[in-house]
Write a protein that holds these residues in place. Structure first.
Motif, PDB file in Angstrom:
ATOM      1  N   CYS A 172       0.823  -1.213   0.000  1.00  0.00           N
ATOM      2  CA  CYS A 172       0.000   0.000   0.000  1.00  0.00           C
ATOM      3  C   CYS A 172       0.858   1.264   0.000  1.00  0.00           C
ATOM      4  O   CYS A 172       0.498   2.279  -0.599  1.00  0.00           O
ATOM      5  N   ALA A 173       1.992   1.199   0.683  1.00  0.00           N
ATOM      6  CA  ALA A 173       2.855   2.376   0.810  1.00  0.00           C
ATOM      7  C   ALA A 173       3.641   2.673  -0.461  1.00  0.00           C
ATOM      8  O   ALA A 173       3.968   3.836  -0.728  1.00  0.00           O
ATOM      9  N   TYR A 174       3.929   1.646  -1.269  1.00  0.00           N
ATOM     10  CA  TYR A 174       4.860   1.847  -2.375  1.00  0.00           C
ATOM     11  C   TYR A 174       4.292   1.619  -3.765  1.00  0.00           C
ATOM     12  O   TYR A 174       4.887   2.067  -4.749  1.00  0.00           O
ATOM     13  N   PHE A 204      -4.607   5.404   8.827  1.00  0.00           N
ATOM     14  CA  PHE A 204      -3.989   4.481   7.888  1.00  0.00           C
ATOM     15  C   PHE A 204      -3.022   5.227   6.971  1.00  0.00           C
ATOM     16  O   PHE A 204      -1.922   4.750   6.680  1.00  0.00           O
ATOM     17  N   GLY A 205      -3.414   6.401   6.517  1.00  0.00           N
ATOM     18  CA  GLY A 205      -2.519   7.207   5.694  1.00  0.00           C
ATOM     19  C   GLY A 205      -1.253   7.580   6.446  1.00  0.00           C
ATOM     20  O   GLY A 205      -0.155   7.567   5.875  1.00  0.00           O
ATOM     21  N   ALA A 206      -1.398   7.891   7.740  1.00  0.00           N
ATOM     22  CA  ALA A 206      -0.220   8.219   8.549  1.00  0.00           C
ATOM     23  C   ALA A 206       0.681   7.005   8.718  1.00  0.00           C
ATOM     24  O   ALA A 206       1.907   7.112   8.718  1.00  0.00           O
ATOM     25  N   ALA A 209       2.712   6.590   5.614  1.00  0.00           N
ATOM     26  CA  ALA A 209       3.781   7.588   5.569  1.00  0.00           C
ATOM     27  C   ALA A 209       4.944   7.177   6.468  1.00  0.00           C
ATOM     28  O   ALA A 209       6.124   7.360   6.122  1.00  0.00           O
ATOM     29  N   GLU A 210       4.624   6.593   7.623  1.00  0.00           N
ATOM     30  CA  GLU A 210       5.680   6.132   8.529  1.00  0.00           C
ATOM     31  C   GLU A 210       6.452   4.961   7.926  1.00  0.00           C
ATOM     32  O   GLU A 210       7.678   4.856   8.081  1.00  0.00           O
ATOM     33  N   LEU A 216       9.997   0.210   6.560  1.00  0.00           N
ATOM     34  CA  LEU A 216       9.720  -0.989   7.349  1.00  0.00           C
ATOM     35  C   LEU A 216       8.290  -0.958   7.874  1.00  0.00           C
ATOM     36  O   LEU A 216       7.796   0.090   8.282  1.00  0.00           O
ATOM     37  N   ALA A 217       7.616  -2.123   7.839  1.00  0.00           N
ATOM     38  CA  ALA A 217       6.288  -2.260   8.433  1.00  0.00           C
ATOM     39  C   ALA A 217       6.310  -3.380   9.459  1.00  0.00           C
ATOM     40  O   ALA A 217       7.052  -4.353   9.316  1.00  0.00           O
ATOM     41  N   CYS A 218       5.473  -3.252  10.476  1.00  0.00           N
ATOM     42  CA  CYS A 218       5.456  -4.224  11.572  1.00  0.00           C
ATOM     43  C   CYS A 218       4.021  -4.607  11.903  1.00  0.00           C
ATOM     44  O   CYS A 218       3.110  -3.764  11.862  1.00  0.00           O
ATOM     45  N   SER A 219       3.804  -5.894  12.225  1.00  0.00           N
ATOM     46  CA  SER A 219       2.508  -6.369  12.708  1.00  0.00           C
ATOM     47  C   SER A 219       2.740  -7.229  13.942  1.00  0.00           C
ATOM     48  O   SER A 219       3.644  -8.075  13.947  1.00  0.00           O
TER      49      SER A 219
END
Length: 289
Positions: A172-174, A204-206, A209-210, A216-219
């Motif tokens: 979603c970010a890229y 979600f938009g923020a 952006a992070e 990097l994304a984390c769950s």
């Protein structure tokens, strides 16, 4: 000269001496019409991006149902198509999947990622998945098992949720909006989510952006309780997303801190893959074609 040799040297049949294309390859060449019609059936199935009933598949391929059925019988015998016994719908067969994987294995980003991901999984002791953009969403195309077995069924072909997984949020970010919209529309239940691309929640938009800022994304415990993950993008020299790498482990056992050793090892692997693509222009060109 033998009759076979004379025939091969005749009009429309002569080949170059090196065994390459026929000398008159600039002209329209004769093909096999039935093969091309079968290709229409396969194309209709590919464009649908979902299993199809005979009537729908015939309509999409512009064939009468009886004619389409005859082609489906032959394509099923070849393994290019298979019929689900419960639903009666047709979907890609094992040969189609093998051809797709062969095509994937020739992609520069995937080739560069495979040995590095295997080394990463061994070094950190957690399973690592390579994911690409599939029609239904981020799709696992390589899964390196490491550590203890997890109570989630992840394997080659698993499609990851766009909003609910670290992998999905990386995409979603890229990804370009047009590509992302198609994935979102194809994910079941996406219409029930408030976080659609057309009207993302501010939170979600923020979060996206992070992810772009950290790379990097984390769950944690989402979407599966007891399972946590870290996901990073692999970008080419033009900052286009080629694929994503995702580390999966049991919550509490895996360190998901952005500055932790697992995250840093994952980020370093992604940078190494991107650097190899950027260092070889021919690889970069073919990976984005």
């Amino acid at each position: 000269m033998s009759k076979a040799a004379k025939s091969g040297a005749g009009k429309g049949g002569r080949e170059d001496q090196d065994g390459g294309e026929p000398a008159d390859s600039g002209k329209t060449q004769r093909g096999i019409q039935s093969v091309e019609v079968g290709g229409r059936v396969l194309l209709a199935l590919a464009q649908a991006r979902a299993p199809l009933a005979l009537s729908d598949l015939a309509a999409s391929a512009q064939l009468a149902p009886g004619q389409a059925h005859a082609y489906l019988v032959s394509l099923s015998r070849l393994g290019l198509i298979k019929r689900d016994e419960l639903s009666g719908r047709y979907e890609p067969g094992p040969l189609s999947l093998r051809l797709g994987l062969m095509h994937l294995e020739n992609q520069p980003a995937f080739r560069a990622a495979v040995p590095r991901v295997a080394a990463l999984a061994e070094a950190i002791g957690f399973s690592v998945a390579i994911c690409i953009a599939g029609p239904q969403g981020p799709t696992i195309v390589r899964y390196e098992h490491a550590g203890f077995p997890l109570h989630v069924n992840l394997h080659v072909g698993t499609v990851m949720s766009l909003p609910a997984t670290s992998t999905g949020r990386v995409f979603c970010a890229y990804l370009p909006r047009a590509t992302l919209d198609g994935m979102w529309a194809n994910q079941s239940g996406a219409a029930d989510s408030a976080m659609t691309p057309a009207g993302e929640h501010a939170a979600f938009g923020a979060a996206l952006a992070e992810i772009r800022a950290r790379g990097l994304a984390c769950s944690v415990d989402v979407p599966s309780p007891g399972i946590s993950s870290l996901s990073v993008p692999v970008l080419d020299a033009a900052s286009r997303l080629c694929l994503a790498l995702t580390v999966i482990g049991s919550t509490g056992a895996i360190d998901v801190a952005a500055d932790g050793p697992t995250a840093q090892a994952l980020l370093a692997t992604a940078r190494d893959i991107g650097a190899e693509l950027a260092a070889t222009p021919s690889l970069l060109a073919s990976s984005t074609s």
